[in-house]
Motif scaffolding. Structure first.
Motif, PDB file in Angstrom:
ATOM      1  N   THR A 174      -5.107  10.906  -3.760  1.00 24.19           N
ATOM      2  CA  THR A 174      -4.282   9.574  -3.448  1.00 24.19           C
ATOM      3  C   THR A 174      -4.883   8.666  -2.433  1.00 24.19           C
ATOM      4  O   THR A 174      -5.042   7.480  -2.640  1.00 24.19           O
ATOM      5  CB  THR A 174      -2.780   9.965  -3.099  1.00 24.19           C
ATOM      6  OG1 THR A 174      -2.243  10.617  -4.150  1.00 24.19           O
ATOM      7  CG2 THR A 174      -2.039   8.786  -2.689  1.00 24.19           C
ATOM      8  N   SER A 175      -5.456   9.366  -1.257  1.00 25.61           N
ATOM      9  CA  SER A 175      -5.926   8.558  -0.136  1.00 25.61           C
ATOM     10  C   SER A 175      -7.129   7.859  -0.429  1.00 25.61           C
ATOM     11  O   SER A 175      -7.206   6.597  -0.351  1.00 25.61           O
ATOM     12  CB  SER A 175      -6.046   9.559   0.943  1.00 25.61           C
ATOM     13  OG  SER A 175      -6.327   8.706   2.284  1.00 25.61           O
ATOM     14  N   LEU A 176      -7.957   8.632  -1.281  1.00 26.90           N
ATOM     15  CA  LEU A 176      -9.637   8.076  -1.603  1.00 26.90           C
ATOM     16  C   LEU A 176      -9.270   6.786  -2.529  1.00 26.90           C
ATOM     17  O   LEU A 176      -9.734   5.673  -2.483  1.00 26.90           O
ATOM     18  CB  LEU A 176     -10.281   9.040  -2.215  1.00 26.90           C
ATOM     19  CG  LEU A 176     -11.793   8.451  -2.645  1.00 26.90           C
ATOM     20  CD1 LEU A 176     -12.386   8.042  -1.592  1.00 26.90           C
ATOM     21  CD2 LEU A 176     -12.297   9.701  -3.429  1.00 26.90           C
ATOM     22  N   CYS A 229       1.056   0.483 -11.274  1.00 32.04           N
ATOM     23  CA  CYS A 229       0.952  -1.093 -11.262  1.00 32.04           C
ATOM     24  C   CYS A 229       1.759  -1.724 -10.442  1.00 32.04           C
ATOM     25  O   CYS A 229       3.114  -1.388 -10.265  1.00 32.04           O
ATOM     26  CB  CYS A 229       0.804  -1.454 -12.563  1.00 32.04           C
ATOM     27  SG  CYS A 229       0.208  -0.424 -13.863  1.00 32.04           S
ATOM     28  N   GLY A 230       1.443  -3.035 -10.053  1.00 26.81           N
ATOM     29  CA  GLY A 230       2.408  -3.737  -9.495  1.00 26.81           C
ATOM     30  C   GLY A 230       2.375  -5.143  -9.993  1.00 26.81           C
ATOM     31  O   GLY A 230       1.630  -5.582 -10.983  1.00 26.81           O
ATOM     32  N   LEU A 282       1.005  -1.252   0.095  1.00 29.23           N
ATOM     33  CA  LEU A 282       0.047   0.044   0.022  1.00 29.23           C
ATOM     34  C   LEU A 282       0.957   1.317  -0.103  1.00 29.23           C
ATOM     35  O   LEU A 282       0.419   2.193  -0.860  1.00 29.23           O
ATOM     36  CB  LEU A 282      -0.945   0.043   1.084  1.00 29.23           C
ATOM     37  CG  LEU A 282      -2.081   1.050   1.292  1.00 29.23           C
ATOM     38  CD1 LEU A 282      -2.945   1.013  -0.061  1.00 29.23           C
ATOM     39  CD2 LEU A 282      -2.819   1.074   2.492  1.00 29.23           C
ATOM     40  N   ASP A 283       1.995   1.321   0.777  1.00 29.71           N
ATOM     41  CA  ASP A 283       2.788   2.544   0.838  1.00 29.71           C
ATOM     42  C   ASP A 283       3.289   2.670  -0.621  1.00 29.71           C
ATOM     43  O   ASP A 283       3.265   4.032  -0.989  1.00 29.71           O
ATOM     44  CB  ASP A 283       3.864   2.342   1.706  1.00 29.71           C
ATOM     45  CG  ASP A 283       3.589   2.340   3.322  1.00 29.71           C
ATOM     46  OD1 ASP A 283       2.465   2.855   3.426  1.00 29.71           O
ATOM     47  OD2 ASP A 283       4.373   1.667   4.035  1.00 29.71           O
ATOM     48  N   THR A 284       3.790   1.699  -1.216  1.00 29.91           N
ATOM     49  CA  THR A 284       4.391   1.914  -2.668  1.00 29.91           C
ATOM     50  C   THR A 284       3.149   2.512  -3.661  1.00 29.91           C
ATOM     51  O   THR A 284       3.438   3.415  -4.378  1.00 29.91           O
ATOM     52  CB  THR A 284       5.112   0.883  -3.190  1.00 29.91           C
ATOM     53  OG1 THR A 284       5.922   0.415  -2.302  1.00 29.91           O
ATOM     54  CG2 THR A 284       5.512   1.014  -4.586  1.00 29.91           C
ATOM     55  N   PHE A 285       2.103   1.822  -3.452  1.00 28.22           N
ATOM     56  CA  PHE A 285       1.025   2.394  -4.163  1.00 28.22           C
ATOM     57  C   PHE A 285       0.639   3.598  -4.068  1.00 28.22           C
ATOM     58  O   PHE A 285       0.539   4.445  -5.088  1.00 28.22           O
ATOM     59  CB  PHE A 285      -0.295   1.338  -3.928  1.00 28.22           C
ATOM     60  CG  PHE A 285      -1.506   1.664  -4.924  1.00 28.22           C
ATOM     61  CD1 PHE A 285      -1.267   1.670  -6.340  1.00 28.22           C
ATOM     62  CD2 PHE A 285      -2.790   1.949  -4.356  1.00 28.22           C
ATOM     63  CE1 PHE A 285      -2.469   1.897  -6.906  1.00 28.22           C
ATOM     64  CE2 PHE A 285      -3.752   1.719  -5.016  1.00 28.22           C
ATOM     65  CZ  PHE A 285      -3.711   2.140  -6.352  1.00 28.22           C
ATOM     66  N   GLN A 286       0.635   4.193  -2.912  1.00 29.62           N
ATOM     67  CA  GLN A 286       0.418   5.446  -2.622  1.00 29.62           C
ATOM     68  C   GLN A 286       1.313   6.462  -3.047  1.00 29.62           C
ATOM     69  O   GLN A 286       0.811   7.362  -3.522  1.00 29.62           O
ATOM     70  CB  GLN A 286       0.039   5.732  -1.039  1.00 29.62           C
ATOM     71  CG  GLN A 286      -1.394   4.809  -0.685  1.00 29.62           C
ATOM     72  CD  GLN A 286      -1.449   5.140   1.166  1.00 29.62           C
ATOM     73  OE1 GLN A 286      -0.388   5.004   1.750  1.00 29.62           O
ATOM     74  NE2 GLN A 286      -2.615   5.243   1.490  1.00 29.62           N
ATOM     75  N   TRP A 287       2.312   6.092  -2.583  1.00 24.02           N
ATOM     76  CA  TRP A 287       3.547   6.962  -3.252  1.00 24.02           C
ATOM     77  C   TRP A 287       3.502   7.027  -4.997  1.00 24.02           C
ATOM     78  O   TRP A 287       3.502   8.130  -5.218  1.00 24.02           O
ATOM     79  CB  TRP A 287       4.711   6.113  -3.121  1.00 24.02           C
ATOM     80  CG  TRP A 287       6.251   7.161  -3.343  1.00 24.02           C
ATOM     81  CD1 TRP A 287       6.699   8.247  -3.025  1.00 24.02           C
ATOM     82  CD2 TRP A 287       6.725   6.694  -4.610  1.00 24.02           C
ATOM     83  NE1 TRP A 287       7.647   8.422  -3.647  1.00 24.02           N
ATOM     84  CE2 TRP A 287       7.905   7.668  -4.851  1.00 24.02           C
ATOM     85  CE3 TRP A 287       6.861   5.572  -5.413  1.00 24.02           C
ATOM     86  CZ2 TRP A 287       8.832   7.540  -5.686  1.00 24.02           C
ATOM     87  CZ3 TRP A 287       7.712   5.571  -6.529  1.00 24.02           C
ATOM     88  CH2 TRP A 287       8.870   6.616  -6.514  1.00 24.02           C
ATOM     89  N   ARG A 288       3.224   5.932  -5.659  1.00 23.34           N
ATOM     90  CA  ARG A 288       3.280   6.005  -7.083  1.00 23.34           C
ATOM     91  C   ARG A 288       1.866   6.820  -7.418  1.00 23.34           C
ATOM     92  O   ARG A 288       1.844   7.680  -8.286  1.00 23.34           O
ATOM     93  CB  ARG A 288       2.992   4.670  -7.525  1.00 23.34           C
ATOM     94  CG  ARG A 288       4.379   3.903  -7.515  1.00 23.34           C
ATOM     95  CD  ARG A 288       4.115   2.591  -8.031  1.00 23.34           C
ATOM     96  NE  ARG A 288       5.319   1.740  -8.035  1.00 23.34           N
ATOM     97  CZ  ARG A 288       5.565   0.496  -8.210  1.00 23.34           C
ATOM     98  NH1 ARG A 288       4.389  -0.276  -8.419  1.00 23.34           N
ATOM     99  NH2 ARG A 288       6.757  -0.310  -8.136  1.00 23.34           N
TER     100      ARG A 288
END
Length: 145
Positions: A50-52, A106-107, A33-39
């Motif tokens: 971003t948060s939503l 994406c991951g 989640l941290d990486t997804f939010q950063w991206r």
């Protein structure tokens, strides 16, 4: 085998493929989640959400994946799939057209795709969703008449 039988089996296959896509992408986002939010924070036009998006998108993907297996809600899930995939594809197209910076949020395996491949993958899944909608409506019309 009748078309009804083929369509029913294909609808199950489409639901399975869409479920795999949505569960895979949602779990990947939530695990990291941290990486997804950063991206997401680096993405043009949506960084203020971003948060939503970081919580809402995986939740929506998992809800759609679950609804695909409930006959009463399957057509809603197929519409949701089509809308979600079309929205993301439109976003990618807009970013590619109007932005200089195009980071990928994406991951996993999907992050290895180029943007054109990503759009083609989305179009493939949108086609599955659309066919599922059409065949579900046809099945519903046959059952009610």
């Amino acid at each position: 085998m009748s078309n009804k039988g083929i369509h029913s089996k294909l609808l199950i296959l489409f639901s399975l493929l869409l479920t795999l896509l949505f569960v895979y992408t949602a779990v990947g986002k939530l695990i990291d989640l941290d990486t997804f939010q950063w991206r997401l924070a680096r993405m043009p036009y949506i960084s203020s959400f971003t948060s939503l998006i970081s919580w809402g998108l995986p939740f929506l993907e998992l809800v759609i994946a679950g609804l695909l297996w409930l006959p009463r809600y399957q057509i809603i899930a197929l519409y949701g799939s089509l809308f979600l995939l079309a929205s993301f594809t439109l976003y990618i197209a807009l970013v590619l057209r109007y932005s200089d910076s195009i980071p990928c949020s994406c991951g996993g395996v999907i992050s290895a795709l180029g943007w054109t491949d990503h759009i083609l993958l989305n179009v493939f899944f949108m086609t599955l969703s659309l066919l599922g909608i059409l065949w579900s409506k046809k099945r519903y019309n046959i059952e009610t008449h």
